[in-house]
Design a protein around this motif. Structure first.
Motif, mmCIF file in Angstrom:
data_model
loop_
_atom_site.group_PDB
_atom_site.id
_atom_site.type_symbol
_atom_site.label_atom_id
_atom_site.label_comp_id
_atom_site.label_asym_id
_atom_site.label_seq_id
_atom_site.Cartn_x
_atom_site.Cartn_y
_atom_site.Cartn_z
ATOM 1 N N GLU A 222 0.821 -1.211 0.000
ATOM 2 C CA GLU A 222 0.000 0.000 0.000
ATOM 3 C C GLU A 222 0.856 1.262 0.000
ATOM 4 O OE1 GLU A 222 -3.373 0.080 2.563
ATOM 5 O OE2 GLU A 222 -3.783 -2.066 2.314
ATOM 6 N N ALA A 223 2.047 1.185 0.590
ATOM 7 C CA ALA A 223 2.957 2.334 0.529
ATOM 8 C C ALA A 223 3.439 2.571 -0.897
ATOM 9 C CB ALA A 223 4.147 2.104 1.458
ATOM 10 N N ALA A 224 3.727 1.502 -1.625
ATOM 11 C CA ALA A 224 4.139 1.647 -3.022
ATOM 12 C C ALA A 224 3.026 2.275 -3.847
ATOM 13 C CB ALA A 224 4.538 0.292 -3.595
ATOM 14 N N ALA A 225 1.791 1.813 -3.622
ATOM 15 C CA ALA A 225 0.658 2.381 -4.357
ATOM 16 C C ALA A 225 0.460 3.849 -4.006
ATOM 17 C CB ALA A 225 -0.605 1.581 -4.044
ATOM 18 N N LEU A 226 0.622 4.199 -2.728
ATOM 19 C CA LEU A 226 0.495 5.587 -2.294
ATOM 20 C C LEU A 226 1.537 6.471 -2.974
ATOM 21 C CD1 LEU A 226 -0.427 7.905 -0.407
ATOM 22 C CD2 LEU A 226 1.108 6.960 1.330
ATOM 23 N N ALA A 227 2.780 6.022 -2.966
ATOM 24 C CA ALA A 227 3.851 6.819 -3.564
ATOM 25 C C ALA A 227 3.574 7.083 -5.041
ATOM 26 C CB ALA A 227 5.190 6.118 -3.388
ATOM 27 N N ARG A 228 3.129 6.077 -5.748
ATOM 28 C CA ARG A 228 2.905 6.252 -7.188
ATOM 29 C C ARG A 228 1.669 7.103 -7.455
ATOM 30 N NH1 ARG A 228 5.586 0.622 -7.146
ATOM 31 N NH2 ARG A 228 7.669 1.286 -7.803
ATOM 32 N N ARG A 229 0.686 6.996 -6.590
ATOM 33 C CA ARG A 229 -0.485 7.865 -6.742
ATOM 34 C C ARG A 229 -0.110 9.320 -6.516
ATOM 35 N NH1 ARG A 229 -4.122 9.059 -2.679
ATOM 36 N NH2 ARG A 229 -3.463 7.252 -1.433
ATOM 37 N N LYS A 230 0.845 9.571 -5.612
ATOM 38 C CA LYS A 230 1.250 10.935 -5.272
ATOM 39 C C LYS A 230 2.435 11.423 -6.114
ATOM 40 C CE LYS A 230 -1.591 11.891 -1.885
ATOM 41 N NZ LYS A 230 -2.481 13.072 -1.893
ATOM 42 N N GLY A 231 3.067 10.529 -6.873
ATOM 43 C CA GLY A 231 4.183 10.942 -7.701
ATOM 44 C C GLY A 231 5.452 11.239 -6.938
ATOM 45 N N VAL A 232 5.725 10.478 -5.858
ATOM 46 C CA VAL A 232 6.952 10.663 -5.081
ATOM 47 C C VAL A 232 7.757 9.366 -5.117
ATOM 48 C CG1 VAL A 232 5.852 12.370 -3.593
ATOM 49 C CG2 VAL A 232 5.907 9.960 -2.876
ATOM 50 N N ARG A 233 8.984 9.438 -4.643
ATOM 51 C CA ARG A 233 9.883 8.291 -4.696
ATOM 52 C C ARG A 233 9.704 7.387 -3.480
ATOM 53 N NH1 ARG A 233 13.176 8.954 -8.846
ATOM 54 N NH2 ARG A 233 14.784 7.479 -8.213
ATOM 55 N N LEU A 234 10.246 6.164 -3.604
ATOM 56 C CA LEU A 234 10.146 5.155 -2.556
ATOM 57 C C LEU A 234 11.538 4.761 -2.091
ATOM 58 C CD1 LEU A 234 8.014 4.244 -5.106
ATOM 59 C CD2 LEU A 234 7.239 2.742 -3.280
ATOM 60 N N HIS A 235 11.659 4.517 -0.772
ATOM 61 C CA HIS A 235 12.958 4.153 -0.206
ATOM 62 C C HIS A 235 12.767 3.141 0.912
ATOM 63 C CE1 HIS A 235 17.113 4.457 0.960
ATOM 64 N NE2 HIS A 235 16.805 4.864 2.177
ATOM 65 N N THR A 236 13.713 2.208 1.031
ATOM 66 C CA THR A 236 13.729 1.257 2.142
ATOM 67 C C THR A 236 15.121 0.647 2.263
ATOM 68 O OG1 THR A 236 12.528 -0.605 3.146
ATOM 69 C CG2 THR A 236 13.039 -0.776 0.785
ATOM 70 N N HIS A 237 15.311 -0.187 3.289
ATOM 71 C CA HIS A 237 16.529 -0.982 3.417
ATOM 72 C C HIS A 237 16.347 -2.288 2.646
ATOM 73 C CE1 HIS A 237 16.581 1.470 7.171
ATOM 74 N NE2 HIS A 237 17.893 1.470 6.985
ATOM 75 N N GLY A 238 17.411 -2.757 2.013
ATOM 76 C CA GLY A 238 17.309 -4.020 1.300
ATOM 77 C C GLY A 238 18.612 -4.794 1.278
ATOM 78 N N SER A 239 18.519 -6.101 1.480
ATOM 79 C CA SER A 239 19.649 -7.026 1.324
ATOM 80 C C SER A 239 20.889 -6.575 2.091
ATOM 81 C CB SER A 239 19.990 -7.193 -0.165
ATOM 82 O OG SER A 239 18.879 -7.683 -0.887
ATOM 83 N N GLU A 240 20.670 -6.137 3.330
ATOM 84 C CA GLU A 240 21.793 -5.611 4.107
ATOM 85 C C GLU A 240 22.643 -6.716 4.728
ATOM 86 O OE1 GLU A 240 22.713 -2.300 7.604
ATOM 87 O OE2 GLU A 240 20.652 -2.697 6.981
#
Length: 458
Positions: A222-240
Motif C-alpha cells: 500500500e505504501a508503493a501504491a500511495l507513492a505512485r499515486r502521489k508521484g513521489v519516490r520510494l525508499h527502504t533498506h534491502g539485502s543488508e
C-alpha cells in the motif's frame, strides 16, 4: 520589474564538473547567477560581467558539485558509540528500546547536528530516513524539516514507518511501531503538507517503510501504491545482511529482491539502502527496473554486514549513490570520508581496478543525484543546473604534494571546505557553518543525548 540576480564568480580553481564527459579544468572559473550556474570554463571569468556581487579567488582549490547523501538516520546522532561490537540484528535489538523513547526536541537537535556535520563536510543535498514514531512523541518529521530549513541544506525527507513489532515476529518493540492505517495516513499527510515537486525544490518527501523485518507485506504494497499515486519516490533498506536473506526466505519463501518485486518495490522511482548481499539475478532485476542503491561502506563495515557488489552494479547500469547511514553505525557522520572508504573497500574486495578516485567522486555527486531523481538539476557542474557546489582547499599540509586534485580530495585527509553554496547561497565558509552556531548545536545535542539516556534507563 524584478531585480537582476547578483552574480558570484569563482576563478583560478581546478574544476571537476562530473558531467557526462568528466570534463575537468586545471584552472577555470564558475559564474553563479541567483540559484543557477550561469557558465563555467577554463581560465579566468570575463572581467566585464555586470552585477558581480562577489569574486572568489580559488587558487589552490578544487571546485566540485556538492555531495549528495542518499541514506541517513538523523535521530541516531544521540546514540553514537553504543553496541560497538554487534552485528546488525543484535545492534538493532540493543538500540530499539532506546530509540523508542525519542521525542520532538531530541529529533530536532539530532537533525541539526547531523545536518551541520554533513554541510561542513561538503554535503549540499541531504536525505533522512526516519521510521521511529513512538506514540505521543510530537512532530518528528517536522522537527527534521525545520532543522534543514534553519541550516539551508537541500533536503529529501523519507517518511518511514514500521508496523511489525516483536509480537508479530518483527524486531522492533511493539510500542515503537504504528498501526498500518496510521502509518499510511501520516505518510500521505506528510506528502500533502511538505512535498515540493518543483525543479528548485529545497524539500521533497519520499515514502519509506523501514525494512522487510519491521514492515508487513500489506504496508509495503500500500505504501508503493500511495507513492505512485502521489508521484513521489520510494525508499527502504534491502539485502543488508545474511540474516535478512534468511528471514525473507523463511517468512516469504523467497529472497529480498524477489520479495520486493512481488510487492511492487522495484522501479526507477525506488532506491534501497545497502544492497550488500545480492546475486547476479538480483543485480539484473535492479538493472532491468532502474532501481537505485544507496551504498554505505562505513556503516556496512562497522556492522560487519559485508561489501556491497558496487562494481558489478555499476557495470550493469544500476544507479548508485553514497550514504552516511545513521551515526550509531557511522559515528563520523560525514559523507566526504565515504569517497575514500568506497575506494578502499572495493579495492580490498576486487583489486586495484575495482574503483578509482573519479568514480568515487561521481558516486558521491552525480550518482547520488541520480538515485534521488535529481540528476537533471544537481550533481554536476553545468550551465543551467542548480548552484550547489563546493570549493575544497587543497594547498594545505594534508594535500599540497598531491598533484591530481581529485586524487587529493578522495585519497587525502578530509579537505577543508572554503566555500559551499546551496541554491546559490553560502552555507559554509572557511570550514565553519554560516547558518548556525556549531558550538550551540554540539551543546544542545549533547544535552538531548543525555536526556534520552536517562529516560531509556527508566
Amino acid at each position: 520589474m524584478a531585480a537582476t540576480p547578483h552574480r558570484i564568480v569563482i576563478e583560478n580553481c581546478a574544476i571537476a564538473t562530473v558531467d557526462a564527459h568528466d570534463t575537468e579544468y586545471a584552472s577555470g572559473h564558475i559564474v553563479v547567477t541567483g540559484n543557477r550556474i550561469e557558465s563555467l570554463g577554463p581560465g579566468p571569468a570575463p572581467r566585464d560581467l555586470p552585477d558581480v556581487a562577489r569574486r572568489v579567488d580559488g587558487g589552490g582549490h578544487l571546485a566540485t558539485p556538492g555531495l549528495v547523501n542518499t541514506h541517513h538516520h538523523f535521530y541516531q546522532w544521540l546514540t553514537r558509540g553504543l553496541a560497538q561490537n554487534a552485528g546488525l540484528f543484535d545492534w538493532l535489538v540493543a538500540l530499539y528500546p532506546t530509540w523508542a523513547r525519542i521525542d520532538e526536541p531530541m529529533v530536532h537537535e539530532a537533525a541539526r547536528a547531523s545536518l551541520a556535520m554533513m554541510a561542513r563536510g561538503g554535503v549540499t543535498t541531504a536525505m533522512d530516513h526516519h521510521y521511529v514514531f513512538p506514540r505521543g512523541c510530537g512532530d518528528l518529521l517536522g522537527a527534521e524539516i525545520r532543522a534543514a530549513r534553519e541550516l539551508g541544506v537541500r533536503f529529501h525527507a523519507a517518511r518511514g514507518s514500521m508496523d511489525l513489532g516483536t509480537s508479530d515476529g518483527g524486531l522492533p518493540p511493539d510500542f515503537a511501531v504504528e498501526p498500518t492505517e496510521d502509518a499510511l495516513a501520516a505518510t500521505e499527510e506528510a506528502i500533502d503538507t511538505h512535498h515540493d515537486p518543483s525543479p528548485d525544490a529545497m524539500l521533497r518527501i519520499a515514502v519509506a517503510p523501514c525494512s522487510p523485518f519491521s514492515v508487513s507485506t500489506r504496508l509495503l504494497r500500500e505504501a508503493a501504491a500511495l507513492a505512485r499515486r502521489k508521484g513521489v519516490r520510494l525508499h527502504t533498506h534491502g539485502s543488508e545482511t545474511r540474516e535478512e536473506e534468511h528471514f525473507c526466505k523463511e517468512r516469504f519463501g523467497m529472497g529480498p529482491t524477489d520479495y520486493f518485486e512481488s510487492t511492487d518495490w522495484l522501479g526507477d522511482d525506488v532506491w534501497m539502502a545497502h544492497c550488500v548481499h545480492m546475486n547476479d539475478a538480483d543485480i539484473a532485476a535492479f538493472a532491468r527496473t532502474g532501481t537505485g542503491v544507496a551504498h554505505c561502506p562505513s556503516s556496512n563495515a562497522r556492522l560487519a554486514a559485508g561489501t556491497a557488489p558496487v562494481p558489478a552494479l555499476l557495470r550493469a547500469g544500476v544507479p548508485v549513490g553514497l550514504g552516511v547511514d545513521g551515526t550509531a553505525s557511522n559515528e563520523s557522520g560525514e559523507l566526504h570520508t565515504e569517497l575514500r572508504n568506497t575506494l578502499l573497500v572495493h579495492r580490498l574486495a576486487g583489486g586495484e581496478k575495482a574503483m578509482d578516485v573519479r568514480r568515487a567522486l561521481r558516486l558521491g555527486t552525480h550518482g547520488g543525484a541520480r538515485v534521488l531523481g535529481r540528476a537533471g538539476e544537481t550533481g554536476s557542474l553545468e550551465p543551467g543546473k542548480l548552484a550547489d557546489l563546493v570549493l575544497w582547499k587543497l594547498d594545505g599540509l594534508g594535500h599540497s604534494t598531491i598533484a591530481d586534485p581529485v586524487a587529493a580530495l578522495v585519497l587525502g585527509p578530509p579537505a577543508p571546505v572554503t566555500l559551499s553554496l546551496v541554491d546559490g547561497r553560502p552555507v559554509v565558509e572557511h570550514g565553519r557553518l554560516l547558518t548556525a552556531d556549531e558550538d550551540d548545536i554540539a551543546r544542545r545535542a549533547r544535552d538531548q543525548s543525555r536526556r534520552l539516556a536517562r529516560i531509556a534507563a527508566g
